[in-house]
Design an enzyme around this catalytic site. Structure first.
Site, PDB file in Angstrom:
ATOM      1  N   ARG A  43       0.884  -1.377   0.074  1.00 21.82           N
ATOM      2  CA  ARG A  43      -0.054  -0.015   0.001  1.00 21.82           C
ATOM      3  C   ARG A  43       0.878   1.264  -0.014  1.00 21.82           C
ATOM      4  O   ARG A  43       0.405   2.296   0.555  1.00 21.82           O
ATOM      5  CB  ARG A  43      -0.993   0.173   1.265  1.00 21.82           C
ATOM      6  CG  ARG A  43      -2.063  -1.183   1.160  1.00 21.82           C
ATOM      7  CD  ARG A  43      -3.233  -0.664   1.999  1.00 21.82           C
ATOM      8  NE  ARG A  43      -4.049  -1.833   2.315  1.00 21.82           N
ATOM      9  CZ  ARG A  43      -4.369  -2.360   3.625  1.00 21.82           C
ATOM     10  NH1 ARG A  43      -4.036  -1.602   4.697  1.00 21.82           N
ATOM     11  NH2 ARG A  43      -5.103  -3.224   3.857  1.00 21.82           N
ATOM     12  N   ARG A  53      -3.123   6.912   1.343  1.00 18.79           N
ATOM     13  CA  ARG A  53      -3.677   7.966   1.918  1.00 18.79           C
ATOM     14  C   ARG A  53      -2.661   8.586   2.973  1.00 18.79           C
ATOM     15  O   ARG A  53      -2.990   9.521   3.372  1.00 18.79           O
ATOM     16  CB  ARG A  53      -4.957   7.631   2.888  1.00 18.79           C
ATOM     17  CG  ARG A  53      -6.136   7.291   1.785  1.00 18.79           C
ATOM     18  CD  ARG A  53      -7.344   6.969   2.560  1.00 18.79           C
ATOM     19  NE  ARG A  53      -7.382   5.700   3.082  1.00 18.79           N
ATOM     20  CZ  ARG A  53      -8.218   5.242   3.855  1.00 18.79           C
ATOM     21  NH1 ARG A  53      -8.953   5.895   4.493  1.00 18.79           N
ATOM     22  NH2 ARG A  53      -7.860   3.917   4.367  1.00 18.79           N
ATOM     23  N   ARG A  76      -6.321  11.513  -5.549  1.00 17.17           N
ATOM     24  CA  ARG A  76      -7.780  10.762  -5.127  1.00 17.17           C
ATOM     25  C   ARG A  76      -8.788  11.990  -5.186  1.00 17.17           C
ATOM     26  O   ARG A  76      -9.963  11.544  -5.885  1.00 17.17           O
ATOM     27  CB  ARG A  76      -7.728  10.347  -3.930  1.00 17.17           C
ATOM     28  CG  ARG A  76      -8.973   9.759  -3.410  1.00 17.17           C
ATOM     29  CD  ARG A  76      -9.599   8.262  -3.368  1.00 17.17           C
ATOM     30  NE  ARG A  76     -10.649   8.124  -2.901  1.00 17.17           N
ATOM     31  CZ  ARG A  76     -10.742   6.988  -1.685  1.00 17.17           C
ATOM     32  NH1 ARG A  76      -9.545   6.663  -1.179  1.00 17.17           N
ATOM     33  NH2 ARG A  76     -11.888   7.144  -1.229  1.00 17.17           N
ATOM     34  N   ASP A  83      -7.234  -2.765  -7.117  1.00 18.90           N
ATOM     35  CA  ASP A  83      -7.912  -3.071  -5.729  1.00 18.90           C
ATOM     36  C   ASP A  83      -8.512  -4.671  -6.136  1.00 18.90           C
ATOM     37  O   ASP A  83      -8.599  -4.941  -7.310  1.00 18.90           O
ATOM     38  CB  ASP A  83      -9.023  -2.249  -5.478  1.00 18.90           C
ATOM     39  CG  ASP A  83      -9.674  -2.734  -4.328  1.00 18.90           C
ATOM     40  OD1 ASP A  83     -10.335  -3.769  -4.027  1.00 18.90           O
ATOM     41  OD2 ASP A  83      -9.135  -2.321  -3.136  1.00 18.90           O
ATOM     42  N   TYR A 106     -15.181 -11.846   0.418  1.00 19.48           N
ATOM     43  CA  TYR A 106     -15.980 -10.462   0.097  1.00 19.48           C
ATOM     44  C   TYR A 106     -17.053 -10.718  -0.792  1.00 19.48           C
ATOM     45  O   TYR A 106     -18.111 -10.438  -0.643  1.00 19.48           O
ATOM     46  CB  TYR A 106     -14.994  -9.870  -0.688  1.00 19.48           C
ATOM     47  CG  TYR A 106     -13.962  -9.083   0.158  1.00 19.48           C
ATOM     48  CD1 TYR A 106     -14.368  -7.915   1.025  1.00 19.48           C
ATOM     49  CD2 TYR A 106     -12.660  -9.521   0.210  1.00 19.48           C
ATOM     50  CE1 TYR A 106     -13.388  -7.367   2.014  1.00 19.48           C
ATOM     51  CE2 TYR A 106     -11.960  -8.965   0.967  1.00 19.48           C
ATOM     52  CZ  TYR A 106     -12.000  -7.955   2.087  1.00 19.48           C
ATOM     53  OH  TYR A 106     -11.164  -7.382   2.697  1.00 19.48           O
TER      54      TYR A 106
END
Length: 344
Positions: free
Chosen positions: A24, A28, A37, A74, A151
């Site tokens: 990652r 952020r 973003r 992703d 998921y």
């Protein structure tokens, strides 16, 4: 041309200073990521806009000089490409339409019908292949079938993957259809990433640790083996990194059982354990606690040296034990790299 340090490690070479990248690493915690973003509007638009996805992939390379860039995407783009509904809830994470029955499964597309939706991802890889510094390795990736299935079955992340385990036990035929479709689709997805310029691919099995015993062998090991074997048949020499997170003793023998070139270790195992039980079979990646990127200081310096020195007798790629968190301090990332490369 000198071979890239990551590729040397993946071929089994021991290096004085291990190469480094960070899970990652485009994220952020970086102000430049947050700005891009915002420009994209939302997370999925960022994933599917090649120029912007390439930009955020390049940002940590420009800032820190990591030895590898990992494609910004992703793991849930594959189920979306198969026909699942996917959206993100601010502050809560992803949501998917659920698969609980044959009727839910029936409308999904086949493995060869995913590429129209995923074409922007392949374009991002092509852009990166042309723009990365010549010494920087480009890593493509996908989620492992089990993790992605959890998921798709629950419609969201769950603490114990309970809905997926329940379906595995109550309707194993349907569960295996999901796993097999995801295995086949993942092969096609990674194949296209490699064709577009990915030099290494990584299979993220974030929830592998909740599979035990025979279930781990069947649904973590076997899909990884199948994906790796097929990719290597199509692209001889392509290196594959496997990450069966929190596998514990399941890490032992994972190289040999799956054919991966490197096993990424989370920080639930010590470097000493990893060196003794996993590195003896080949390259390992890991395994600094992500929390050090928040707290920094001497504890960070000491642990970086400890991990580097413990794995120094074999092939090693330095990384975190899991992804960097949004509250991390970029200055601590710089300190980690500086410490790792001291006396170089």
């Amino acid at each position: 041309m000198t071979e890239k340090t990551i590729l040397k490690a993946l071929k089994g070479e021991t290096q004085k200073v291990p190469p480094i990248w960070m899970m990652r690493q485009a994220g952020r915690y970086l102000p430049e990521y947050r700005a891009t973003r915002a420009q994209a509007g939302d997370f999925l638009s960022l994933c599917y806009t090649p120029d912007l996805a390439a930009e955020v992939t390049l940002q940590p390379i420009r800032r820190f000089g990591f030895d590898a860039a990992i494609l910004f995407a992703d793991i849930l783009l594959v189920p979306q490409a198969l026909g699942a509904d996917l959206w993100f809830v601010t502050g809560e994470g992803p949501r998917l339409s659920t698969i609980q029955s044959e009727d839910d499964f029936a409308p999904l597309k086949g493995k060869d019908d995913i590429h129209d939706k995923l074409a922007p991802v392949y374009e991002t890889v092509r852009i990166l292949s042309g723009e990365l510094p010549k010494e920087t390795t480009l890593i493509g990736f996908a989620g492992a079938p089990w993790t992605v299935a959890t998921y798709m079955i629950a419609g969201r992340g769950t603490p114990d993957q309970g809905p997926a385990h329940a379906l595995r036990e109550d309707n194993n035929a349907l569960f295996e259809k999901i796993i097999n479709l995801l295995t086949d689709a993942t092969i096609e997805y990674l194949d296209m990433q490699i064709k577009a310029g990915a030099e290494v691919v990584k299979i993220f099995d974030s929830w592998a640790g909740s599979l035990k015993g025979e279930a781990f062998e069947k649904y973590a090991v076997e899909p990884a083996r199948k994906i790796t074997a097929e990719l290597k048949a199509r692209h001889p020499g392509i290196p594959v990194i496997g990450f069966p997170r929190e596998a514990g003793d399941g890490y032992i023998g994972f190289h040999a059982k799956t054919g991966v070139d490197c096993v990424a270790l989370d920080n639930s195992v010590s470097p000493e354990w990893g060196a003794a039980n996993v590195q003896k079979d080949g390259c390992v990646q890991g395994n600094l606690k992500s929390s050090h990127m928040v707290t920094g200081g001497q504890a960070l310096v000491d642990e970086v040296r400890h991990i580097r020195d413990t794995f120094s007798k074999g092939p090693h790629i330095f990384n975190l034990g899991h992804g960097i968190t949004p509250d991390a301090d970029p200055d601590n990332v710089a300190l980690m790299i500086e410490t790792l490369r001291e006396n170089q």
